[in-house]
Write an enzyme that holds these catalytic residues in place. Structure first.
Site, PDB file in Angstrom:
ATOM      1  N   SER A  72     -22.384 -39.469   0.326  1.00 52.37           N
ATOM      2  CA  SER A  72     -21.009 -39.320  -0.150  1.00 52.37           C
ATOM      3  C   SER A  72     -20.936 -38.077  -1.027  1.00 52.37           C
ATOM      4  CB  SER A  72     -20.645 -40.551  -0.996  1.00 52.37           C
ATOM      5  OG  SER A  72     -19.398 -40.380  -1.627  1.00 52.37           O
TER       6      SER A  72
ATOM      7  N   TYR B  31     -22.497 -46.796  -7.832  1.00 54.36           N
ATOM      8  CA  TYR B  31     -22.253 -46.324  -6.455  1.00 54.36           C
ATOM      9  C   TYR B  31     -22.883 -44.944  -6.267  1.00 54.36           C
ATOM     10  CZ  TYR B  31     -19.762 -44.926  -2.199  1.00 54.36           C
ATOM     11  OH  TYR B  31     -19.458 -44.486  -0.932  1.00 54.36           O
TER      12      TYR B  31
HETATM   13  P1  NDP Z   1     -15.542 -49.644   5.752  1.00 56.46           P
HETATM   14  O1  NDP Z   1     -15.348 -50.649   4.667  1.00 56.46           O
HETATM   15  O2  NDP Z   1     -14.468 -49.457   6.756  1.00 56.46           O
HETATM   16  O3  NDP Z   1     -16.904 -49.921   6.523  1.00 56.46           O
HETATM   17  C1  NDP Z   1     -18.042 -50.442   5.897  1.00 56.46           C
HETATM   18  C2  NDP Z   1     -18.930 -51.006   6.980  1.00 56.46           C
HETATM   19  O4  NDP Z   1     -20.145 -51.456   6.369  1.00 56.46           O
HETATM   20  C3  NDP Z   1     -18.320 -52.183   7.704  1.00 56.46           C
HETATM   21  O5  NDP Z   1     -18.534 -52.029   9.085  1.00 56.46           O
HETATM   22  C4  NDP Z   1     -19.094 -53.373   7.186  1.00 56.46           C
HETATM   23  O6  NDP Z   1     -19.256 -54.346   8.215  1.00 56.46           O
HETATM   24  C5  NDP Z   1     -20.459 -52.725   6.903  1.00 56.46           C
HETATM   25  N1  NDP Z   1     -21.273 -53.513   5.994  1.00 56.46           N
HETATM   26  C6  NDP Z   1     -21.053 -53.812   4.701  1.00 56.46           C
HETATM   27  N2  NDP Z   1     -22.021 -54.600   4.237  1.00 56.46           N
HETATM   28  C7  NDP Z   1     -22.876 -54.817   5.268  1.00 56.46           C
HETATM   29  C8  NDP Z   1     -24.074 -55.566   5.428  1.00 56.46           C
HETATM   30  N3  NDP Z   1     -24.607 -56.263   4.440  1.00 56.46           N
HETATM   31  N4  NDP Z   1     -24.685 -55.550   6.635  1.00 56.46           N
HETATM   32  C9  NDP Z   1     -24.157 -54.857   7.662  1.00 56.46           C
HETATM   33  N5  NDP Z   1     -23.046 -54.134   7.575  1.00 56.46           N
HETATM   34  C10 NDP Z   1     -22.411 -54.125   6.390  1.00 56.46           C
HETATM   35  O7  NDP Z   1     -15.828 -48.282   4.983  1.00 56.46           O
HETATM   36  P2  NDP Z   1     -16.269 -46.820   5.470  1.00 56.46           P
HETATM   37  O8  NDP Z   1     -16.197 -46.670   6.925  1.00 56.46           O
HETATM   38  O9  NDP Z   1     -15.511 -45.881   4.611  1.00 56.46           O
HETATM   39  O10 NDP Z   1     -17.782 -46.793   4.956  1.00 56.46           O
HETATM   40  C11 NDP Z   1     -18.866 -46.367   5.743  1.00 56.46           C
HETATM   41  C12 NDP Z   1     -19.836 -45.602   4.855  1.00 56.46           C
HETATM   42  O11 NDP Z   1     -19.211 -44.415   4.394  1.00 56.46           O
HETATM   43  C13 NDP Z   1     -20.302 -46.354   3.613  1.00 56.46           C
HETATM   44  O12 NDP Z   1     -21.685 -46.156   3.439  1.00 56.46           O
HETATM   45  C14 NDP Z   1     -19.529 -45.667   2.490  1.00 56.46           C
HETATM   46  O13 NDP Z   1     -20.184 -45.782   1.249  1.00 56.46           O
HETATM   47  C15 NDP Z   1     -19.477 -44.253   3.016  1.00 56.46           C
HETATM   48  N6  NDP Z   1     -18.447 -43.383   2.443  1.00 56.46           N
HETATM   49  C16 NDP Z   1     -17.120 -43.664   2.613  1.00 56.46           C
HETATM   50  C17 NDP Z   1     -16.167 -42.861   2.034  1.00 56.46           C
HETATM   51  C18 NDP Z   1     -14.703 -43.167   2.120  1.00 56.46           C
HETATM   52  O14 NDP Z   1     -13.909 -42.535   1.393  1.00 56.46           O
HETATM   53  N7  NDP Z   1     -14.264 -44.105   2.969  1.00 56.46           N
HETATM   54  C19 NDP Z   1     -16.536 -41.653   1.276  1.00 56.46           C
HETATM   55  C20 NDP Z   1     -17.959 -41.428   1.203  1.00 56.46           C
HETATM   56  C21 NDP Z   1     -18.868 -42.265   1.764  1.00 56.46           C
HETATM   57  P3  NDP Z   1     -19.256 -55.948   8.031  1.00 56.46           P
HETATM   58  O15 NDP Z   1     -18.408 -56.266   6.846  1.00 56.46           O
HETATM   59  O16 NDP Z   1     -18.680 -56.424   9.329  1.00 56.46           O
HETATM   60  O17 NDP Z   1     -20.690 -56.303   7.887  1.00 56.46           O
END
Ligand code: NDP
Length: 247
Positions: free
Chosen positions: A142, A155
């Site tokens: 990030s 975070y």
């Molecule tokens: P979302 O909340 O849309 O996606 C998060 C994903 O992580 C979901 O598919 C969720 O699936 C999965 N997840 C969470 N916990 C678990 C777990 N224990 N096991 C397996 N899967 C898990 O957010 P984003 O798409 O934005 O996030 C994706 C990545 O991007 C993250 O690492 C986030 O920190 C990073 N990021 C996002 C930014 C933003 O502004 N959106 C900026 C910078 C980085 P499920 O709940 O079905 O398990």
């Protein structure tokens, strides 16, 4: 034929946001795509929505905080498609909070998912990639993995950690054909902020709403594709992508 025909990519956090968009992008490019997350019904919906003309889509319910489940995910992908070319360690959560509010359970979950989940992904595929002397591991860090701001201490700590771990791994595998990349997005419109429970953070978010136009998940999927779709001797170690009006 797409650019990724014959390649297999495993994506964690594929049930929404960046992971979902990346799955769609690679499917459109002809890859075999393995979608992993905990919400199986969401994975089913995405599988039914996207199609890979030359490749195929498979889903595997996986909690990245389980070493066993991460190994089962890798084993499943290898059994299904013969090999893993790309692992996108993307699952993460961002329950921002001020440290004084002691959201200790949320700190634990961030460490478990954002750091340990990534390490379990590395452990599950690295022997396979070393054996075939090829492969690409990408991890979603990030811009918060480059700077810290009030409420992002934990975070940011997790995102600094995985970025440095990817850098360390890159140095260790420099003599092999394995590539590593950190993807560092700025603000992207996804479900990520749904996990925030700290009322002070939520109220600050409301006050600053509209000061910036977030990116779409597809913008980050393009960055992932850019890093992967390079000649084999080119290793894009880091991509930082943010909205041009994000400070
Ligand atoms: P979302 O909340 O849309 O996606 C998060 C994903 O992580 C979901 O598919 C969720 O699936 C999965 N997840 C969470 N916990 C678990 C777990 N224990 N096991 C397996 N899967 C898990 O957010 P984003 O798409 O934005 O996030 C994706 C990545 O991007 C993250 O690492 C986030 O920190 C990073 N990021 C996002 C930014 C933003 O502004 N959106 C900026 C910078 C980085 P499920 O709940 O079905 O398990």
């Amino acid at each position: 034929m797409g650019n990724m025909t014959g390649k297999t990519i495993v994506i964690t956090g594929a049930s929404s946001g960046i992971g979902e968009a990346t799955a769609e992008k690679f499917a459109n490019e002809g890859a075999n795509v393995v979608l992993a997350a905990r919400r199986e019904e969401r994975l089913e919906e995405i599988k039914n929505k996207i199609s890979s003309e030359n490749g195929s889509i498979a889903i595997k319910k996986t909690d990245v905080t389980s070493r066993e489940q991460m190994q089962e995910l890798a084993d499943f992908a290898i059994k299904e498609y013969g090999q893993i070319d790309v692992l996108f360690n993307n699952a993460g959560l961002m329950p921002l909070s001020f440290m004084k509010n002691l959201k200790i359970d949320e700190w634990d979950r961030m460490v478990d998912v954002n750091i340990k989940g990534v390490l379990y992904g590395v452990a599950a595929v690295l022997p396979h990639m070393l054996e075939k002397n090829a492969g690409h591991i990408l991890t979603t860090s990030s811009v918060a993995g480059h700077e810290v701001f009030p409420s992002s201490a934990v975070y940011s700590g997790t995102k600094f950690a995985v970025r440095i771990m990817m850098e360390g791994l890159a140095k260790e595998v420099a003599q092999s054909n394995i590539r590593t990349t950190s993807i560092s997005p700025g603000a992207v419109q996804t479900e990520l902020t749904n996990t925030i429970t700290d009322e002070e953070v939520l109220s600050n978010f409301k006050k600053s709403a509209g000061s910036m136009t977030p990116l779409n998940s597809e913008d980050i999927a393009e960055a992932v594709f850019y890093a992967v779709n390079q000649p084999e001797n080119v290793d894009v170690n880091e991509v930082v992508v943010r909205p041009n009006n994000q400070g």
